[in-house]
Structure formats: C-alpha cells, structure tokens
Design a protein around this motif. Structure first.
Motif, PDB file in Angstrom:
ATOM      1  N   ALA A 186      -7.469   5.996  -6.545  1.00 16.49           N
ATOM      2  CA  ALA A 186      -7.001   4.625  -6.736  1.00 16.49           C
ATOM      3  C   ALA A 186      -5.494   4.501  -6.619  1.00 16.49           C
ATOM      4  N   ILE A 187      -4.778   5.522  -7.057  1.00 20.49           N
ATOM      5  CA  ILE A 187      -3.320   5.406  -7.122  1.00 20.49           C
ATOM      6  C   ILE A 187      -2.638   5.861  -5.836  1.00 20.49           C
ATOM      7  N   LEU A 188      -3.302   6.694  -5.038  1.00 20.80           N
ATOM      8  CA  LEU A 188      -2.633   7.236  -3.855  1.00 20.80           C
ATOM      9  C   LEU A 188      -3.463   7.106  -2.584  1.00 20.80           C
ATOM     10  N   ILE A 189      -4.700   7.621  -2.615  1.00 25.36           N
ATOM     11  CA  ILE A 189      -5.496   7.691  -1.388  1.00 25.36           C
ATOM     12  C   ILE A 189      -5.885   6.302  -0.890  1.00 25.36           C
ATOM     13  N   LYS A 190      -6.417   5.442  -1.776  1.00 24.22           N
ATOM     14  CA  LYS A 190      -6.896   4.127  -1.352  1.00 24.22           C
ATOM     15  C   LYS A 190      -5.779   3.264  -0.763  1.00 24.22           C
ATOM     16  N   PRO A 191      -4.601   3.130  -1.450  1.00 26.37           N
ATOM     17  CA  PRO A 191      -3.545   2.303  -0.838  1.00 26.37           C
ATOM     18  C   PRO A 191      -3.060   2.828   0.508  1.00 26.37           C
ATOM     19  N   LEU A 192      -3.006   4.167   0.662  1.00 21.94           N
ATOM     20  CA  LEU A 192      -2.590   4.723   1.950  1.00 21.94           C
ATOM     21  C   LEU A 192      -3.633   4.447   3.025  1.00 21.94           C
ATOM     22  N   LEU A 193      -4.919   4.553   2.641  1.00 18.21           N
ATOM     23  CA  LEU A 193      -5.993   4.233   3.584  1.00 18.21           C
ATOM     24  C   LEU A 193      -5.921   2.769   4.010  1.00 18.21           C
ATOM     25  N   GLU A 194      -5.654   1.893   3.047  1.00 14.37           N
ATOM     26  CA  GLU A 194      -5.566   0.457   3.344  1.00 14.37           C
ATOM     27  C   GLU A 194      -4.454   0.167   4.344  1.00 14.37           C
TER      28      GLU A 194
END
Length: 433
Positions: free
Chosen positions: A202-210
């Motif tokens: 939630a804090i790193l992978i998801k925003p980068l994927l978005e």
C-alpha cells in the motif's frame, strides 16, 4: 432535462465573458474573473436567494444541482490541460532541462510538504485537541500538489515565453506524480496511527504501479493518435482524435477504479500528459493540430474555472468549526508558499538555473486546486469509514481546510503567477504595464 439549466449555463458564460473586461481594466488575469464569477453565481452566494438565505439544505437547491450536472466539464478540462502541458515535453526541451526539471520538482514538492509538516507539528503540540496527527500527515502530503490549470491559462493569455516558462511547465507536470507518491506514503502513516496497518504494497508498490500504468496507458494512446494522423490529414479529424484521447484516458481512469480492476487510483492527468508528450514528439506537424485544440478548449477552460469557483463551499466559514478551519488553513497557506518557494529556489540553484528562474519559479507554483481537492476528498472518504470519531472529524476538517485554502489559492494564484512572469520579463511589454 429542465430548460433552466441551459439558461443558467448561458448566464454563467455571459457574466464570465464580461468579467474579462473588468479584469483587463484592473490588470488581472482572466482566470481570476472566471473564478469570481463562479463564486458569485454559484449556490453559496447567488443560490442563497432561492434558499431563504440559509445554507441549510443548500446542496439540494436548484443551482447546486445545476452545478453538479455540469461538473463533468471540469474533469474533461483537466484532461485537456494535462494533454496541453504534455506537449511541452519536446525532445529538445527534455535534453536541455531533464535533470533540472527532476531536481526542482523533487525540491519544491518536498519543500512544500516539509514546511507545512513542521508548522502543523508545532500546532499539534500547542493545540493537540484540534490538530491531530492525521491532519498533520495528510495536509503535509497534499501540500506538495500544484494546480497546472491556472498557471497554464496565465501563460497562454499573456503569450509568455522564456527560461522560466520552459522550466515551469515540465515541473508542474511532474508535480502530480510527486504528490501521489507523498500522499500514498504519509496517508498510510496517518492510517496506521488511526489503528490501521501499514503494508509495503500500500505504501510503496501500489502507488508506483499506479504511476507506471498511468504513463503506460498515456504512451499507448499517444502512439495511437500519432499513427492515426498518417491517415487522417485534416485538422478537424485530428482534433477529433485528440478529443478521443482525452475521453479515452478518463474512461480508463474510471475503469481501473472499479473493484474488478483492483481499485487502482490511476492519475488521469499523467495519462493525458504522457499522451500529449508522445504525440508532439512523434508527429512531425503536431503544431497544426495543437493550434486547433487551443481554440477548441478555450470555452472549456473558462467553464472549468467558473465551475471551480461555484463549487467552493463557503458554508464552512459559518459552522461550529469555522474558526478552527480558518486558523489551520492560514498556517497551511503561508507555510506551503514558503516551502514551495524555498524548495524551488534551492533546486534551481543546485542546477545553476538562470537568475529569473531561481527567483520566481516558486511563486508560479502557488496555485492549488483540482489534485489537492481530489486527494482531500479521498482522505475524507477513507477517514469517514474509520470507526474512530477522531478520524471522522479529522477527515471533515481536512476537506474543509483544503477547500478554504483553495478559495485563497484560486483567487491569488493567477495573480502571483502573472507577477512572477512579469518580473522574469517573459510577458510581452504590452501586457506587463
């Protein structure tokens, strides 16, 4: 559909057009006139006439419903604004400014966040019952965002040219990505303090994927319309392809928000920016089309700012938390400007920018609106679902504070942007007098 909505829109356009004459007289940007028109003709001023001069039930009044029915125009306008900013990422410009833009963006985004965080931490220890850690962290994240619309409109109105403009447009474009990353990180910390859990996803992978998915979709759309331009030669057909791109980007953005797609919060702005960047670099005669797009989007931009002014909720000044909202908003406004200017100045100094860029790029980053409101609404919705009363109150205060600061930023932002461009000698002399 009620014919009165068309009459109302006609009146909005008429008043907004006449406001530009007044703005010219007092030497202010047209954007300011559009926003003031929206405030005056919106549900929270003019609409009070039809609601017994009361804010109670104002959100069910006819004028509020009219604004709600045409609010989609704002979403479309932001898409075209992002597409237009993306076209400033030409190969030659990126080669000359690439490192400079990245460093300035990082410094100004972090500068705005850190300045607001330090000020609000101090306020937390003085007034812990009013300024919770949820408010401190969330507002610090949102402080990094900058509104591209007002800045772009001022640049276009005054035909500004020069090193400041060349540096400013890419910085404003990348600012959206920086804001999304900071919000993802700091809001997750705020959630953890509310009894939630922090996960690496939630804090790193998801925003980068978005961000990566947003850029990838934009690149595909950009190549598509660039390819289509080989078969569709007329300006009108090419304009239609540009319109298709913006609407496709918005459709994909909403598609990914669904549960079936994993609730991804893509950035429609990044999608449109990437599409614009690919289009302008892989289409030899892109300027022919972009000139037509500029003419087509002028009334859309005008309605965007009118609607922005109309949707500013003035009732927040008259409720029980009004003084708290105004006080925190004042701290947020002042320290965000200080942080943005200091960060931009530091980044420009490190990269050895021209003197006018060092001095004035921070001022041109003052406007804040759409992205900030979107992030504050997200925070409000997520905090509202939290069983903690403190979190629910924090969410309501965050939304009210951002709406209050937006009112100020939207009114002074275009004027400050013009001031910076005039001082940098990048506005023709006939406009700067």
């Amino acid at each position: 559909m009620d014919f009165s909505i068309f009459a109302y829109v006609a009146i909005l356009i008429l008043v907004a057009l006449f406001s530009t004459r007044l703005m010219r007289t007092i030497k202010l940007p047209n954007v300011t006139g559009y926003i003031i028109t929206g405030i005056i003709m919106g549900p929270f001023v003019f609409g009070l006439l039809f609601n017994n001069f009361s804010f109670d039930g104002i959100k069910t009044s006819p004028i509020y419903n009219f604004i709600d029915q045409i609010s989609w125009v704002s979403t479309v306008a932001l898409g075209f604004i992002a597409f237009s900013i993306g076209t400033s990422f030409r190969k030659a410009t990126i080669k000359a400014l690439g490192k400079r833009v990245l460093i300035i963006t990082a410094f100004e985004a972090l500068g705005g966040s850190l300045a607001v965080m330090i000020a609000l931490i101090a306020a937390h220890f003085i007034f812990p019952e009013y300024v919770s850690w949820q408010i401190v962290l969330t507002l610090s994240a949102i402080a990094s965002a900058t509104a591209p619309a007002a800045t772009l409109m001022v640049i276009k109105q005054y035909n500004a040219r020069g090193p400041l403009v060349n540096t400013l447009l890419p910085v404003v474009a990348l600012d959206d990505a920086a804001a999304l990353i900071l919000f993802a990180i700091l809001f997750q910390l705020a959630t953890a303090l509310s009894g939630g859990t922090v996960t690496v996803y939630a804090i790193l992978i998801k925003p980068l994927l978005e961000i990566l998915i947003s850029l990838g979709v934009g690149v595909v759309l950009g190549f598509l319309i660039s390819l289509m331009n080989r078969w569709f030669k007329s300006r009108n057909n090419r304009l239609i392809w540009c319109i298709f791109t913006v609407f496709a980007a918005l459709g994909i953005y909403y598609l990914f928000k669904s549960e079936n797609m994993g609730n991804f919060e893509l950035s429609s702005l990044l999608i449109c920016m990437a599409a614009g960047a690919i289009y302008t670099n892989f289409t030899k005669d892109s300027n022919r089309t972009l000139d037509v797009v500029d003419r087509f989007t002028s009334p859309i931009y005008m309605m965007f700012f009118v609607i922005s002014g109309a949707t500013l909720d003035l009732s927040i000044f008259f409720n029980s938390d009004g003084l708290i909202v105004v006080s925190i908003a004042a701290v947020y406004i002042v320290f965000r400007v200080i942080g943005k200017w200091s960060g931009a100045f530091a980044g420009a100094s490190i990269t050895h920018c021209e003197p006018q860029v060092k001095k004035y790029i921070g001022f041109a980053l003052v406007p804040q609106a759409g992205v900030a409101i979107g992030l504050s609404t997200t925070a409000y919705n997520l905090f509202s679902d939290n069983p903690s009363i403190e979190c629910q109150r924090a969410g309501a205060l965050i939304l009210a504070i951002i709406l209050t600061s937006t009112l100020v930023y939207e009114l002074i932002g275009p004027m400050v942007a013009k001031f910076a461009l005039v001082k940098a000698n990048e506005i023709p002399e006939r406009f700067s007098k």
